[in-house]
Design an enzyme around this catalytic site. Sequence first.
Site, PDB file in Angstrom:
ATOM      1  N   CYS A 109       0.851  -1.192   0.000  1.00  0.00           N
ATOM      2  CA  CYS A 109       0.000   0.000   0.000  1.00  0.00           C
ATOM      3  C   CYS A 109       0.886   1.242   0.000  1.00  0.00           C
ATOM      4  O   CYS A 109       1.557   1.522  -0.973  1.00  0.00           O
ATOM      5  CB  CYS A 109      -0.970  -0.046   1.180  1.00  0.00           C
ATOM      6  SG  CYS A 109      -2.319   1.135   1.035  1.00  0.00           S
ATOM      7  N   HIS A 236      -3.588  -5.670   0.949  1.00  0.00           N
ATOM      8  CA  HIS A 236      -2.908  -5.886   2.228  1.00  0.00           C
ATOM      9  C   HIS A 236      -2.834  -7.366   2.579  1.00  0.00           C
ATOM     10  O   HIS A 236      -3.767  -7.891   3.182  1.00  0.00           O
ATOM     11  CB  HIS A 236      -3.653  -5.149   3.341  1.00  0.00           C
ATOM     12  CG  HIS A 236      -3.510  -3.669   3.285  1.00  0.00           C
ATOM     13  ND1 HIS A 236      -2.510  -2.996   3.947  1.00  0.00           N
ATOM     14  CD2 HIS A 236      -4.227  -2.717   2.644  1.00  0.00           C
ATOM     15  CE1 HIS A 236      -2.620  -1.688   3.718  1.00  0.00           C
ATOM     16  NE2 HIS A 236      -3.657  -1.499   2.927  1.00  0.00           N
ATOM     17  N   GLU A 238      -1.091  -8.679   4.897  1.00  0.00           N
ATOM     18  CA  GLU A 238      -1.021  -8.833   6.357  1.00  0.00           C
ATOM     19  C   GLU A 238      -2.404  -8.764   6.993  1.00  0.00           C
ATOM     20  O   GLU A 238      -2.575  -9.103   8.157  1.00  0.00           O
ATOM     21  CB  GLU A 238      -0.094  -7.761   6.953  1.00  0.00           C
ATOM     22  CG  GLU A 238      -0.704  -6.379   7.163  1.00  0.00           C
ATOM     23  CD  GLU A 238      -0.929  -5.578   5.880  1.00  0.00           C
ATOM     24  OE1 GLU A 238      -0.612  -6.101   4.796  1.00  0.00           O
ATOM     25  OE2 GLU A 238      -1.431  -4.436   5.973  1.00  0.00           O
TER      26      GLU A 238
END
Lengths: 290, 994
Positions: A109, A236, A238
Site C-alpha cells: 500500500c 494488504h 497482512e
Amino acid sequence: MKTQNRKPKTENPAPRPKALVLYGYGLNCDFETAYALSQAGAEAERVHVSDLIRGEKSLLDYHLLAVPGGFSWGDDHGAGVILALRLKLALGSALQEFIAAGRLVIGICNGFQVLVNLGLLPGLPGRADARLAALIPNDCGNFRDAWVHLKAVDSKCVFTKGLDRLELPIRHGEGKFYADGPVLAELADRGQIALKYAGPSGNLAMGRFPHNPNGSLLDIAGICDATGRVLGLMPHPEAHISSFQHPTWTREKEAWRRRGEPYPEQVGSGLAIFRNAVNYLADKVIGGRG
Amino acid sequence: MAVRLEIGWRPDLADAEGEAVRRQAREYFGLDLTAVRVLRVLMLDVDLPEAALEAIRTDIFTHPTTQISSFQPLARDFHWAIWVGFKPGVRDTAGDVAREAIQAYLGRPLPDGAAVYTSKLFLLTGEDLTETHIAKLAQELLANDMIQEFRIFSRQTWDAGAGVGIILPRVELAHTPAVQAFELASPEVLKELSRRRHLALRDADLPVILNYFQRPEVKARRAAVGLSAPTDVELEYLAQARSDHCNHNTFRGRFLYRDAATGETFTLDNPFKACIETPTREIARHKDWVVSVLWDNAGVGRFDDEFSYVIKGETHNSPSNLEAYGGSLTGIVGVYRDPLGTGKGARLIGGMYGFCVGPRDYAGPLKPRLHPRRLLDGVIEGVKDGGNKSGVPTVNGALYFDPSYLGKCLVFVGAVGLLPREIKGKPGAEKAARPGDLIVTCGGRVGADGIHGVTASSEVSSPGTPAGHVQIGAPYTQKNMHDFILEARDQGLITFITDCGGGGLSSAVGESAGMAGGGEIELSAVPLKYQGLDPWEIWVSESQERMVVAIKPEHEAAFKRLALKHAVEATVMGRFTDTGVLDVKYQGRTAAFMDLSFLEEEFPPWEFEACWLPPENRLTEPVLGEVQDHLGVLLAMLDRPNICSREWIIRQYDHEVQGASVIKPLVGEAAPAPADAAVLRPRPDSLRGLALSLALNPAYSPIDTYHMTAVTIDEAVRRLLAVGGSLSHIGGVDNFCWPSVEYHPRHNPDGKFKAAQLVRACLALRDLCRSYQIPLLSGKDSMYVDGLLPGAFGEMHRVSGLPTLFFTAVSVLPDLRRALSLTWKRPGDLIYLVGDTRPELGGSEFYEFLGYVGLSVPKVNPDAFLAYYRLFEPAGHMELLASAHGLYRGGLGVHLALSSLAAGLGLEVDLSRVAPESPAYVALYAESAGRFLVSVDPTHARRLEELFQGQPLCCLGRVGGDQTYKIVRHGRTLLEAPLATLRTAWERRFGSLV
C-alpha cells in the site's frame, strides 16, 4: 534455583530470517505486518524511520525490509513521496546494495507507493532507480476499503511463487497503477507483473469496477523488480493471515458446523506471501546457498 | 523572493479530483462543466537560488511519469479558474511537511519565517458559465469562508504571465503581548466584560467571582506576587472552567420538575450524580471487570488478564456546524486523545462516528450556513481523514437525517483503546501528578486558532458566533505523538498524562494541578506557531494535537531524546507543587494566581424549571386502515434516507487497519449490509473479542424521551447480543445532545418542556442501566443544539434539534468463534422471531413515512426481556444459532429484508402469529423493542425451542433456496418479489455516491 529449559539444538534447526518493518511518520500497518512476518517464521522487528535514517539501525543487519501501509508524512504531496525522499537521502545506494545482496523488499500500500517513488520499482534493467511507475488517485475519486480477488500472474516474483488466487482487502485513495505503454509492455514481457485484480471466478477484472477497484492499468495490483526480490502491492496481505479476518467467515464457520466439526482458525491467503519470503530467505540467504 | 510552484496531472491523464468536482457541480447545482482540472499550488516563501528551486521541483514535488509542474502558470484552455487557499493562521500541515522536506533535501535548516503555503487552482471548462455560477461553486462547494479564501479568474481577466500571483497568508500580529488587569467595581462591569470577551459567564457566578477577589487574605497573597485586580488570564481561566462544556453545569443543575397534567412535582438535583455516577458506582461494585470509571479522560474495563480496553464518546457539534470538515476532523482526532490520555496512555484500536444532519435533499426556505448535503460531505470527509490517517480503524457508525438538525448538526465521535494492565510493575490505569514532577506539553504548537471553542459551544449557534474557534486537526502530527507517548509510557517515563483539548492549557493544567495539589507554569515557554499572542490566548487556545504530561525531573533527558526520534516537540513549561495554588507566569511575572479550591466551592447550581406535558395530552394515534400494496410500502421503506444503504460512507473509512476486524461494519456475501455491532480481535494471539455497538433513536423524542432513552439503550444491548457479546459484561457510554433547556419567554418559550425531556431521559438512563447492569464508563453532554436560521423573507427562526442520545455499548466475547452475523447461512434454515411485537408504531419510520408521529411509542420491559436475553449466551455455547439480528428502526419488514439481502437468499415467512389482532403493517413495521431474528439449522430447532421454553419465540418460516422474498399472513400473500427489486430500492438513493 531457577533453571531455564534450553531446547536441544536439533529442535531449532534454522535461524529465522530477520525482517525490518518500518514504522513512524504516519505509517500505520507496522504491528500487523510484523505479526504476519513472525507468523510466517521471520524474526520481525519494528524499526522507526528515524533510527534507520540516523543510522542507529543498519539495513544490512536484516534479510527483509518491509515498508508497510499508512500515510507517511500525511501523504499530501503524493502518496509515499516524502518517505521515499527521506530514505533516498539517508540511505542512498544502501537500498540497491541490500537488494543486490539477495535480500528481499516488500512494500504494501503506502509502502508500494514509496517503492515506486524510490525507483526501486519497477527497477527495469538499465533503468534502475527511474521513477517509471506511479500510483495515482483511484478512478472512483475517493478512498476505498473493499475486499478484492487477486490472480497471481506467472512472474519472477519470489513472494507470489506458486500462488494462484488470493482474497485481500484494499484500503487506499491512490492505488491506480500507472505507467506508460512501453513500460507496461516491458513489465509484462519480463514477468514483473505479480498480481492482478480479478473477479470471484478468478477471471481478470478487465478494468471493471469494483473488481478492479481503482482503475489500475492492466488490472495491476502488484509488481516486482527485475530480480523478483522486490514486491510492491496495493492490497494488504497482512490483513488476511487468519480466516477470522475474512468478511464472510461466519458462513464458512456454519459450513464446518453442519459437517459436525468445530470451526478451526485457519490461515488466510495473505500469509503465503510472507511464507514464500521466509522460505526463500531460509533457503537462499541464510542457508548460504544463494 | 517568494515563488509559486504549480503541479498538475499530465494532460493526457484523468484528473480524479477534478472529475469529482465536475460530478458534484452537476448533481448539486445542475451546472454542466465539460472538464475540471486541479492544480496543486505551493507558495514558497523562502529565498533560494534558481538551481535549488529547480531541483526541489523535480526531485520532490513532481512525479516524472504522471505529473507536470512549473514556476510559471500552467493553466491553459479554461473558461474560469478558482483559486482556493487557507486564510492566515489556518493549519496547513501539507505546507509544514513541504517545508520540512525541503530542509531535509537541502540538508540545512531554512531561516525563521520561511514557509510553504499550499492551495489549489481549479480550472473549469464549460460553455454558458456565468460569474454567478462560478461564485456559487466557489462559495458552496470549493471554499469555506471560515478557513479559506478564494479568487475567481475568467479567461478574459487571466494574466498568463502572472497567473494567480503570489499569495502568502502570513500571520503577522503587530502586537506586543501583555497581561491586562480589570478593576471590577460591580457585577455589571464583569457582566459587560464577559459579553465583550465572549466569556459566557452566568449572572449567578458574577458575585461569587467578585467576592473571591475581594477577600482580604486573597488580596494579600495576590499582592505578594504583584497582582491586584483580576487579570485576563484569570478571568479566561474561570470562564473556561465554569463553562457548561467543561463543568457540565446543566447536568449538575437543579431541575424542578412538574407534570402539568397530574400536578406531580419533584426535584432532580444533579442528574449527573443521581442518574450516572451513583448507579454506575453501585453496579461497578459487583462487576469486577470495571477498572476505572468516572474520573479519568475515558472509562476503563478489563479485556483479559493483561489488557484493559478504554472507551470514550464525544460530540463536536458547534465547530462542525460552522466548518464541517475541520470540525469533524478535529472531533475524531480529539477523541482519540482521550484514551491516549487515560491511565498512563492507551493505544488506539477503534473509532466510531454518528452524524445527524438535515435532509440531504433539503429544498425548504430555511438557510443554514452550510446546506445539509455539503455539511454531510464535509463531516464524512473529516472523519475519513482523521481516522484513516491516524491508522485507527473506523469500526462502527451511524447517520441520521432530520430537519431539526438544520439548526445545528450533531457529530458524534467515539474511540476505543487498549491499555496494558501493568506497566513497569504499576497499574496501567492509574496515574498521579505529584509535586515536583515536571509539566510538559507535547505535540502541536499554539496559535490563535481554537480560542473560545469551549465557551462558544456553550451558546446557541447564530450568525454572530465568533469563528475563531474553527480548527483543522492534523492526524499526521498526532500519529507521531501517539507513537511517541506509547513508547515513553512503556519505558516508564510518564507519571501522569492528560489531553489538551477543550479549554486548552487552562483546562489541562488546571485540572491536573488540582490533582497534584498545585502547579506553576511559565506561558512564555510554550512553543508558538507565531509571535504576538497574548498570554491569555496561549492559556486558552485549543490548538490541536497536544497532550500534557508529567515526568520526573530525572527523566527529562530520556523523554526529550525519545521525542526527537518521533519528531515530536516536547517542552517543559512548569512543575507541579503542593501549594494549593495555580501560579501562571508570563516572562517570569505571575499573571494568574488562583486557589485551586476556588472552583470547587461556592458556585450556585444552575436551576431549571422543567414542565412535562404527557404525550396523551399532546398527541394521538393516526386513523389508519390496512395497507393494500405491501410491496410498494416495503420498497419505499427500504429507500427511506434513514434506512437505505450507506455503503458509500463506510467504504471511505478504513475499517480494517490493524488487522483486528472480525465482524466488520459491512457483512454479507451478496450485499454489504450494516452489521449489528463491530467485533474486534485486539490481540491476534488470543481468541477473545471486543464488541462495540452504537444506537440512537431521536424519532421517539417528540413522544417521550424516557422511552427514547430506554429503547436506545435496549437497542445497543441487543446489538451486542446479536454478535455474541456477553450480557454480564456490558459497559455504556452516554452522549447526550440536547437543545437549550433554559426557559426564556421569547427566545426559548418551550425551554421548560425541553428541560422536562432531559429529566425524563436521565431517569430512563438510570433505570435502564440499573436493570441491565450497565456501568456508564464514560459519556458527555452537549447542550445548545439550536440554531437561528434565516427564512425565505429574512425572518429568523429558532430551530432546535431533536433531543438525542448516542448510546455506545461495549462487551467482551470470550471466544471469537461464537461471533454471529445477521446473514442467513443456508437455504431451508428456520427463521425465528424472538420477542413480542406490539402495536407500537409511535415515532416509527412507517408513521414518519406517512407523515405521522402517533402516540404508541415502543416501551422497554427489562424484566421480561432479560429473561430471554440471558438465553443467548447458552444458545451461543450450544452453537444453536446460524445467524442473529436485532430488530431496530424499520421493524420486521425492513430487517428480514436486510438478512436476506446480505445473504443473497430469499425467504418465505408467515406473519400470522405476529401481532395477530392488528393490521399487517403493525406486524411488519412496529418498532417494539426487545426483538431479534435468528435463523437455525432445522436439526437444532427442537433444542432451541426447548431452551426458549416459555419465552416469546415464534417460528416465522424458512430461508429460501432462491431469490424470492415472500411474506404471507392469515392465508394471504402480502408481498412477493425477487431480492433484486428489494436491493435496488435499498441501494438506489445513495448508490451513485463514492
